[in-house]
Design a protein around this motif. Structure first.
Motif, PDB file in Angstrom:
ATOM      1  N   LYS A  62      30.868  46.905  38.349  1.00 49.08           N
ATOM      2  CA  LYS A  62      30.306  46.384  40.033  1.00 49.08           C
ATOM      3  C   LYS A  62      31.629  46.312  39.952  1.00 49.08           C
ATOM      4  CE  LYS A  62      29.893  42.862  43.247  1.00 49.08           C
ATOM      5  NZ  LYS A  62      30.186  44.193  44.168  1.00 49.08           N
ATOM      6  N   LEU A  63      32.980  44.819  39.294  1.00 52.82           N
ATOM      7  CA  LEU A  63      34.230  44.928  39.205  1.00 52.82           C
ATOM      8  C   LEU A  63      35.123  45.987  38.962  1.00 52.82           C
ATOM      9  CD1 LEU A  63      35.692  42.289  39.940  1.00 52.82           C
ATOM     10  CD2 LEU A  63      36.081  41.810  37.557  1.00 52.82           C
ATOM     11  N   ASN A  64      34.952  47.070  37.927  1.00 56.57           N
ATOM     12  CA  ASN A  64      35.482  48.233  37.549  1.00 56.57           C
ATOM     13  C   ASN A  64      35.513  49.287  39.079  1.00 56.57           C
ATOM     14  OD1 ASN A  64      36.495  47.370  35.479  1.00 56.57           O
ATOM     15  ND2 ASN A  64      34.445  48.458  34.301  1.00 56.57           N
ATOM     16  N   ALA A  65      34.387  49.200  39.991  1.00 56.22           N
ATOM     17  CA  ALA A  65      33.879  50.128  40.917  1.00 56.22           C
ATOM     18  C   ALA A  65      35.223  49.894  42.435  1.00 56.22           C
ATOM     19  CB  ALA A  65      32.669  50.837  40.867  1.00 56.22           C
ATOM     20  N   ASP A  66      35.217  48.220  42.031  1.00 56.20           N
ATOM     21  CA  ASP A  66      35.997  47.793  43.016  1.00 56.20           C
ATOM     22  C   ASP A  66      37.839  47.821  43.180  1.00 56.20           C
ATOM     23  OD1 ASP A  66      33.509  47.153  44.302  1.00 56.20           O
ATOM     24  OD2 ASP A  66      33.197  44.667  44.472  1.00 56.20           O
ATOM     25  N   LEU A  67      37.632  47.398  41.908  1.00 59.16           N
ATOM     26  CA  LEU A  67      39.044  47.209  41.739  1.00 59.16           C
ATOM     27  C   LEU A  67      39.928  48.750  41.662  1.00 59.16           C
ATOM     28  CD1 LEU A  67      38.788  44.693  38.928  1.00 59.16           C
ATOM     29  CD2 LEU A  67      40.690  44.532  41.239  1.00 59.16           C
ATOM     30  N   ALA A  68      38.909  49.644  40.612  1.00 59.13           N
ATOM     31  CA  ALA A  68      39.699  50.579  41.258  1.00 59.13           C
ATOM     32  C   ALA A  68      40.121  51.575  43.349  1.00 59.13           C
ATOM     33  CB  ALA A  68      38.633  52.280  40.597  1.00 59.13           C
ATOM     34  N   LYS A  69      39.090  50.999  44.026  1.00 57.42           N
ATOM     35  CA  LYS A  69      38.853  51.531  45.112  1.00 57.42           C
ATOM     36  C   LYS A  69      40.316  50.912  45.733  1.00 57.42           C
ATOM     37  CE  LYS A  69      35.956  51.110  49.382  1.00 57.42           C
ATOM     38  NZ  LYS A  69      34.544  51.145  49.599  1.00 57.42           N
ATOM     39  N   LEU A  70      40.614  49.476  45.605  1.00 58.48           N
ATOM     40  CA  LEU A  70      41.275  48.848  45.720  1.00 58.48           C
ATOM     41  C   LEU A  70      42.588  49.260  45.799  1.00 58.48           C
ATOM     42  CD1 LEU A  70      41.997  46.003  47.822  1.00 58.48           C
ATOM     43  CD2 LEU A  70      41.707  44.836  45.124  1.00 58.48           C
ATOM     44  N   ARG A  71      42.522  49.885  43.803  1.00 60.66           N
ATOM     45  CA  ARG A  71      43.496  49.531  44.026  1.00 60.66           C
ATOM     46  C   ARG A  71      44.726  51.166  44.714  1.00 60.66           C
ATOM     47  NH1 ARG A  71      47.994  51.329  43.024  1.00 60.66           N
ATOM     48  NH2 ARG A  71      49.065  51.396  40.777  1.00 60.66           N
TER      49      ARG A  71
ATOM     50  N   VAL B  67      36.949  41.309  45.921  1.00 63.66           N
ATOM     51  CA  VAL B  67      36.315  40.999  44.014  1.00 63.66           C
ATOM     52  C   VAL B  67      36.960  39.180  44.291  1.00 63.66           C
ATOM     53  CG1 VAL B  67      38.403  41.199  42.786  1.00 63.66           C
ATOM     54  CG2 VAL B  67      37.963  43.092  44.413  1.00 63.66           C
ATOM     55  N   ILE B  68      38.142  38.697  44.749  1.00 64.18           N
ATOM     56  CA  ILE B  68      38.066  37.569  44.248  1.00 64.18           C
ATOM     57  C   ILE B  68      36.610  36.109  44.390  1.00 64.18           C
ATOM     58  CG2 ILE B  68      38.900  34.958  45.281  1.00 64.18           C
ATOM     59  CD1 ILE B  68      40.617  36.501  46.543  1.00 64.18           C
ATOM     60  N   ARG B  69      35.683  36.535  45.292  1.00 63.17           N
ATOM     61  CA  ARG B  69      34.576  36.005  45.228  1.00 63.17           C
ATOM     62  C   ARG B  69      33.603  35.853  44.046  1.00 63.17           C
ATOM     63  NH1 ARG B  69      34.072  37.805  51.246  1.00 63.17           N
ATOM     64  NH2 ARG B  69      35.225  36.040  51.972  1.00 63.17           N
ATOM     65  N   TYR B  70      33.421  37.399  43.607  1.00 65.86           N
ATOM     66  CA  TYR B  70      32.463  38.153  43.153  1.00 65.86           C
ATOM     67  C   TYR B  70      33.261  37.824  40.985  1.00 65.86           C
ATOM     68  CZ  TYR B  70      30.251  40.592  39.651  1.00 65.86           C
ATOM     69  OH  TYR B  70      29.260  41.536  38.711  1.00 65.86           O
ATOM     70  N   ALA B  71      34.214  38.068  40.838  1.00 71.31           N
ATOM     71  CA  ALA B  71      35.010  37.388  40.208  1.00 71.31           C
ATOM     72  C   ALA B  71      35.321  35.885  39.528  1.00 71.31           C
ATOM     73  CB  ALA B  71      37.009  37.893  39.641  1.00 71.31           C
ATOM     74  N   THR B  72      34.985  34.625  41.347  1.00 71.35           N
ATOM     75  CA  THR B  72      34.886  33.854  40.823  1.00 71.35           C
ATOM     76  C   THR B  72      33.546  33.749  40.373  1.00 71.35           C
ATOM     77  OG1 THR B  72      37.126  32.931  42.263  1.00 71.35           O
ATOM     78  CG2 THR B  72      35.277  30.919  41.768  1.00 71.35           C
TER      79      THR B  72
END
Length: 627
Positions: free
Chosen positions: A542-551, A566-571
């Motif tokens: 999930k984080l990979n997909a969100d970070l790729a989109k955010l980038r 992303v902050i909420r999920y990574a936390t």
């Protein structure tokens, strides 16, 4: 090892009383109290003391010459600016000796460059096409490499740029930020670099990238070196550069002395004849050398507990306070996933995060309690995987309504921590290795954080075995222990346990998150999915997909919303544990430095030696020279 936990317990008891004692007091009055003033003539006393120094542009008074006395804290590993983006190489060599394509524009105080204002460095000009897919740069004319063999003072040309880009793309850890590769770095933008004529460099982009110009100006990204460094001389041990400074003498484990480049393209700069930098790893020695006038620059940014006493000892010194919080939230606790590592279980990582008393940490590391006893109400913020320096992209973990349920994992809750460990099968506690850099590379605060965590964690049953490593081994095998291509080739093997990773500043909120938590990031530290499966190099899906989109997101409002997600999920997943707190740091300087604080470069990724400090000069009518 001192019992930090006992100290923290006492601080928790006294914190409210101390905070109440300074509430409502003005900063000027607080600073006056810190330097021993009284009510009579208080305003003049505060001003003459150097506290709350108001930067002034004194360029019209500047006189060339003199020797600036500076320092560094850990020995050099190598000098090759293209081979590595390590703090050692970049801080000790690259920023002095080699050019970037672009640089950040300096602005007069109190303005701040947010990182989007750039101008030419090696390049005289640049133009981005309307579709934002072609960047054309024009080489600055009349710039020459080092006069010594094998460069022999020859002119810098576009072939040097092409050579440097090829090596950077192949070897440098920062390459995934810039160099597009369909498999290794599909979110980076630069697909090709060419030179259609002797003055022109053309970058073709795979997709638009709002961070591109900022990255090309960044202090730890792409530098240009002469192509003779491929076999003509050893770039690890020799410099044949073109920058504001030329290495005059280097004695390993002792000093690096630089003399100004008389042919630097910025007319009349640098002002100093020399910068003499001594290797001084011990904080006590640095304090003594500053007091003796043998160091002119700040030494207490990373030891805030020394600020007030140092100013008392040197009352003519100038004290500055940073206008903003830092944009980096490190050192971070990172996790190893090899074998049956307990940190594959999200609950164990969450338990570790909840075992940290962040208020007590701020009292100690930010010296909040120490400043409070002097009447200074220090402003402190609490980090997430994105720090408070990023403004509205940051989420305040104290604001649970805005942050959401995962904010609880950034709160001190030892009972819940123990419950999480028990649920994960570790009711009796768990032992693990705690790896860290045992040298002084990262400064004394880093070492104190190791001790603090080693004292905090056992209170809930987390039992660290301290495993200090030499810097070079730490960096290669633990800090970069989960870089996918190195892991897959067998160059690194990951680890079991935790590490304490010091990070550099990145250039946008998206890059700050992507660089550390996406497998294609330049300092990916490993991650597994919520079920604990995966090798560690695959990351969290999930984080990979969100970070790729955010980038690649260019719409600010959409980027803001996705960053918060992303902050909420990574936390919630405790991907890593950021440094708990941050503050607007105080620094202490000798007043002989002219233009101190008068110009600001980028708040992210500035090369201070080729930007803000290029306008410094020495006023030898002021301390420590006279008065």
């Amino acid at each position: 090892m001192s019992s930090y936990w006992e100290t923290f317990s006492r601080r928790r008891i006294t914190r409210r009383r101390l905070t109440a004692g300074v509430a409502g007091g003005s900063l000027a009055a607080a600073l006056l109290a810190a330097c021993g003033g009284d009510e009579d003539g208080g305003g003049e006393k505060a001003a003459s003391s150097g506290f709350a120094h108001e930067p002034v542009d004194t360029t019209s008074q500047a006189k060339p010459g003199g020797v600036l006395k500076d320092y560094y804290t850990a020995d050099l590993t190598h000098m090759d600016a293209l081979l590595s983006n390590s703090a050692s190489t970049v801080n000790l060599v690259s920023v002095f000796a080699y050019p970037r394509l672009l640089k950040f524009t300096i602005v007069p105080y109190p303005k701040v460059n947010d990182g989007t204002m750039v101008e030419g460095d090696l390049m005289e000009s640049y133009e981005l096409s309307p579709d934002k897919l072609t960047l054309t740069l024009k080489l600055r004319q009349g710039l020459n490499w080092d006069s010594r063999a094998p460069t022999n003072g020859r002119g810098i040309d576009t072939q040097d740029v092409l050579f440097s880009w090829k090596k950077f793309a192949a070897l440098n850890a920062s390459a995934p930020n810039l160099v597009y590769d369909a498999e290794r770095s599909p979110t980076a933008a630069v697909e090709s670099v060419s030179s259609p004529d002797a003055r022109t460099v053309v970058m073709k982009l795979h997709h638009p990238d709002a961070a591109l110009l900022t990255l090309l100006a960044g202090w730890d990204q792409f530098y240009v070196m002469p192509r003779e460094s491929d076999g003509g001389f050893d770039p690890k041990t020799e410099i044949r550069g073109y920058g504001p400074w030329i290495l005059e003498e280097h004695r390993p484990s002792a000093f690096m002395n630089w003399r100004k480049n008389p042919d630097y393209y910025v007319k009349g700069r640098p002002f100093f004849d020399k910068v003499e930098r001594a290797l001084i790893p011990e904080n006590a020695t640095r304090l003594a050398q500053f007091k003796a006038g043998n160091i002119h620059t700040d030494i207490v940014q990373n030891t805030q507990e020394d600020v007030v006493q140092l100013h008392r000892d040197v009352p003519s010194s100038l004290v500055l306070q940073a206008p903003t919080f830092a944009v980096v939230s490190s050192p971070n606790v990172i996790f190893g996933y090899e074998g049956n590592s307990p940190f594959r279980d999200t609950r164990v990582r969450q338990a570790m995060s909840m075992a940290i008393d962040r208020e007590a940490f701020a009292d100690a590391i930010e010296n909040r309690q120490g400043f409070a006893t002097q009447g200074i109400d220090l402003e402190v913020a609490f980090n997430t995987v994105l720090s408070a320096g990023w403004g509205d992209f940051w989420l305040n973990p104290k604001d649970e309504k805005a942050f959401g349920a995962s904010a609880k994992y950034l709160q001190f809750n030892p009972e819940e921590s123990k419950k999480l460990l028990a649920a994960a099968g570790f009711a009796s506690g768990v032992e693990f290795d705690f790896f860290f850099n045992r040298e002084q590379t990262y400064g004394p605060t880093y070492a104190r954080m190791v001790e603090i965590y080693a004292s905090m964690f056992p209170e809930v049953g987390l039992k660290p075995r301290l495993q200090g490593q030499p810097y070079a081994q730490w960096l290669a095998n633990w800090h970069y222990g989960y870089i996918p291509r190195d892991y897959q080739s067998g160059k690194v093997k990951g680890f079991t346990g935790i590490g304490l990773a010091a990070e550099r500043t990145r250039y946008t909120p998206a890059l700050s998150l992507f660089g550390l938590m996406h497998p294609q990031g330049d300092a990916f530290h490993g991650a597994v999915g919520p079920d604990g499966k995966g090798s560690g190099i695959d990351g969290d899906p999930k984080l990979n997909a969100d970070l790729a989109k955010l980038r690649q997101e260019s719409d600010r409002n959409k980027a803001l919303s996705l960053t918060h997600e992303v902050i909420r999920y990574a936390t919630q997943q405790a991907i890593y544990i950021p440094k708990p707190s941050t503050s607007k740091l105080f620094t202490v300087w000798w007043p002989a430095i002219g233009n101190l604080g008068a110009f600001n470069s980028s708040s992210v990724g500035a090369n201070i030696w080729a930007e803000t400090r290029l306008n410094w000069w020495l006023d030898t009518t002021k301390p420590p020279f006279k008065g």
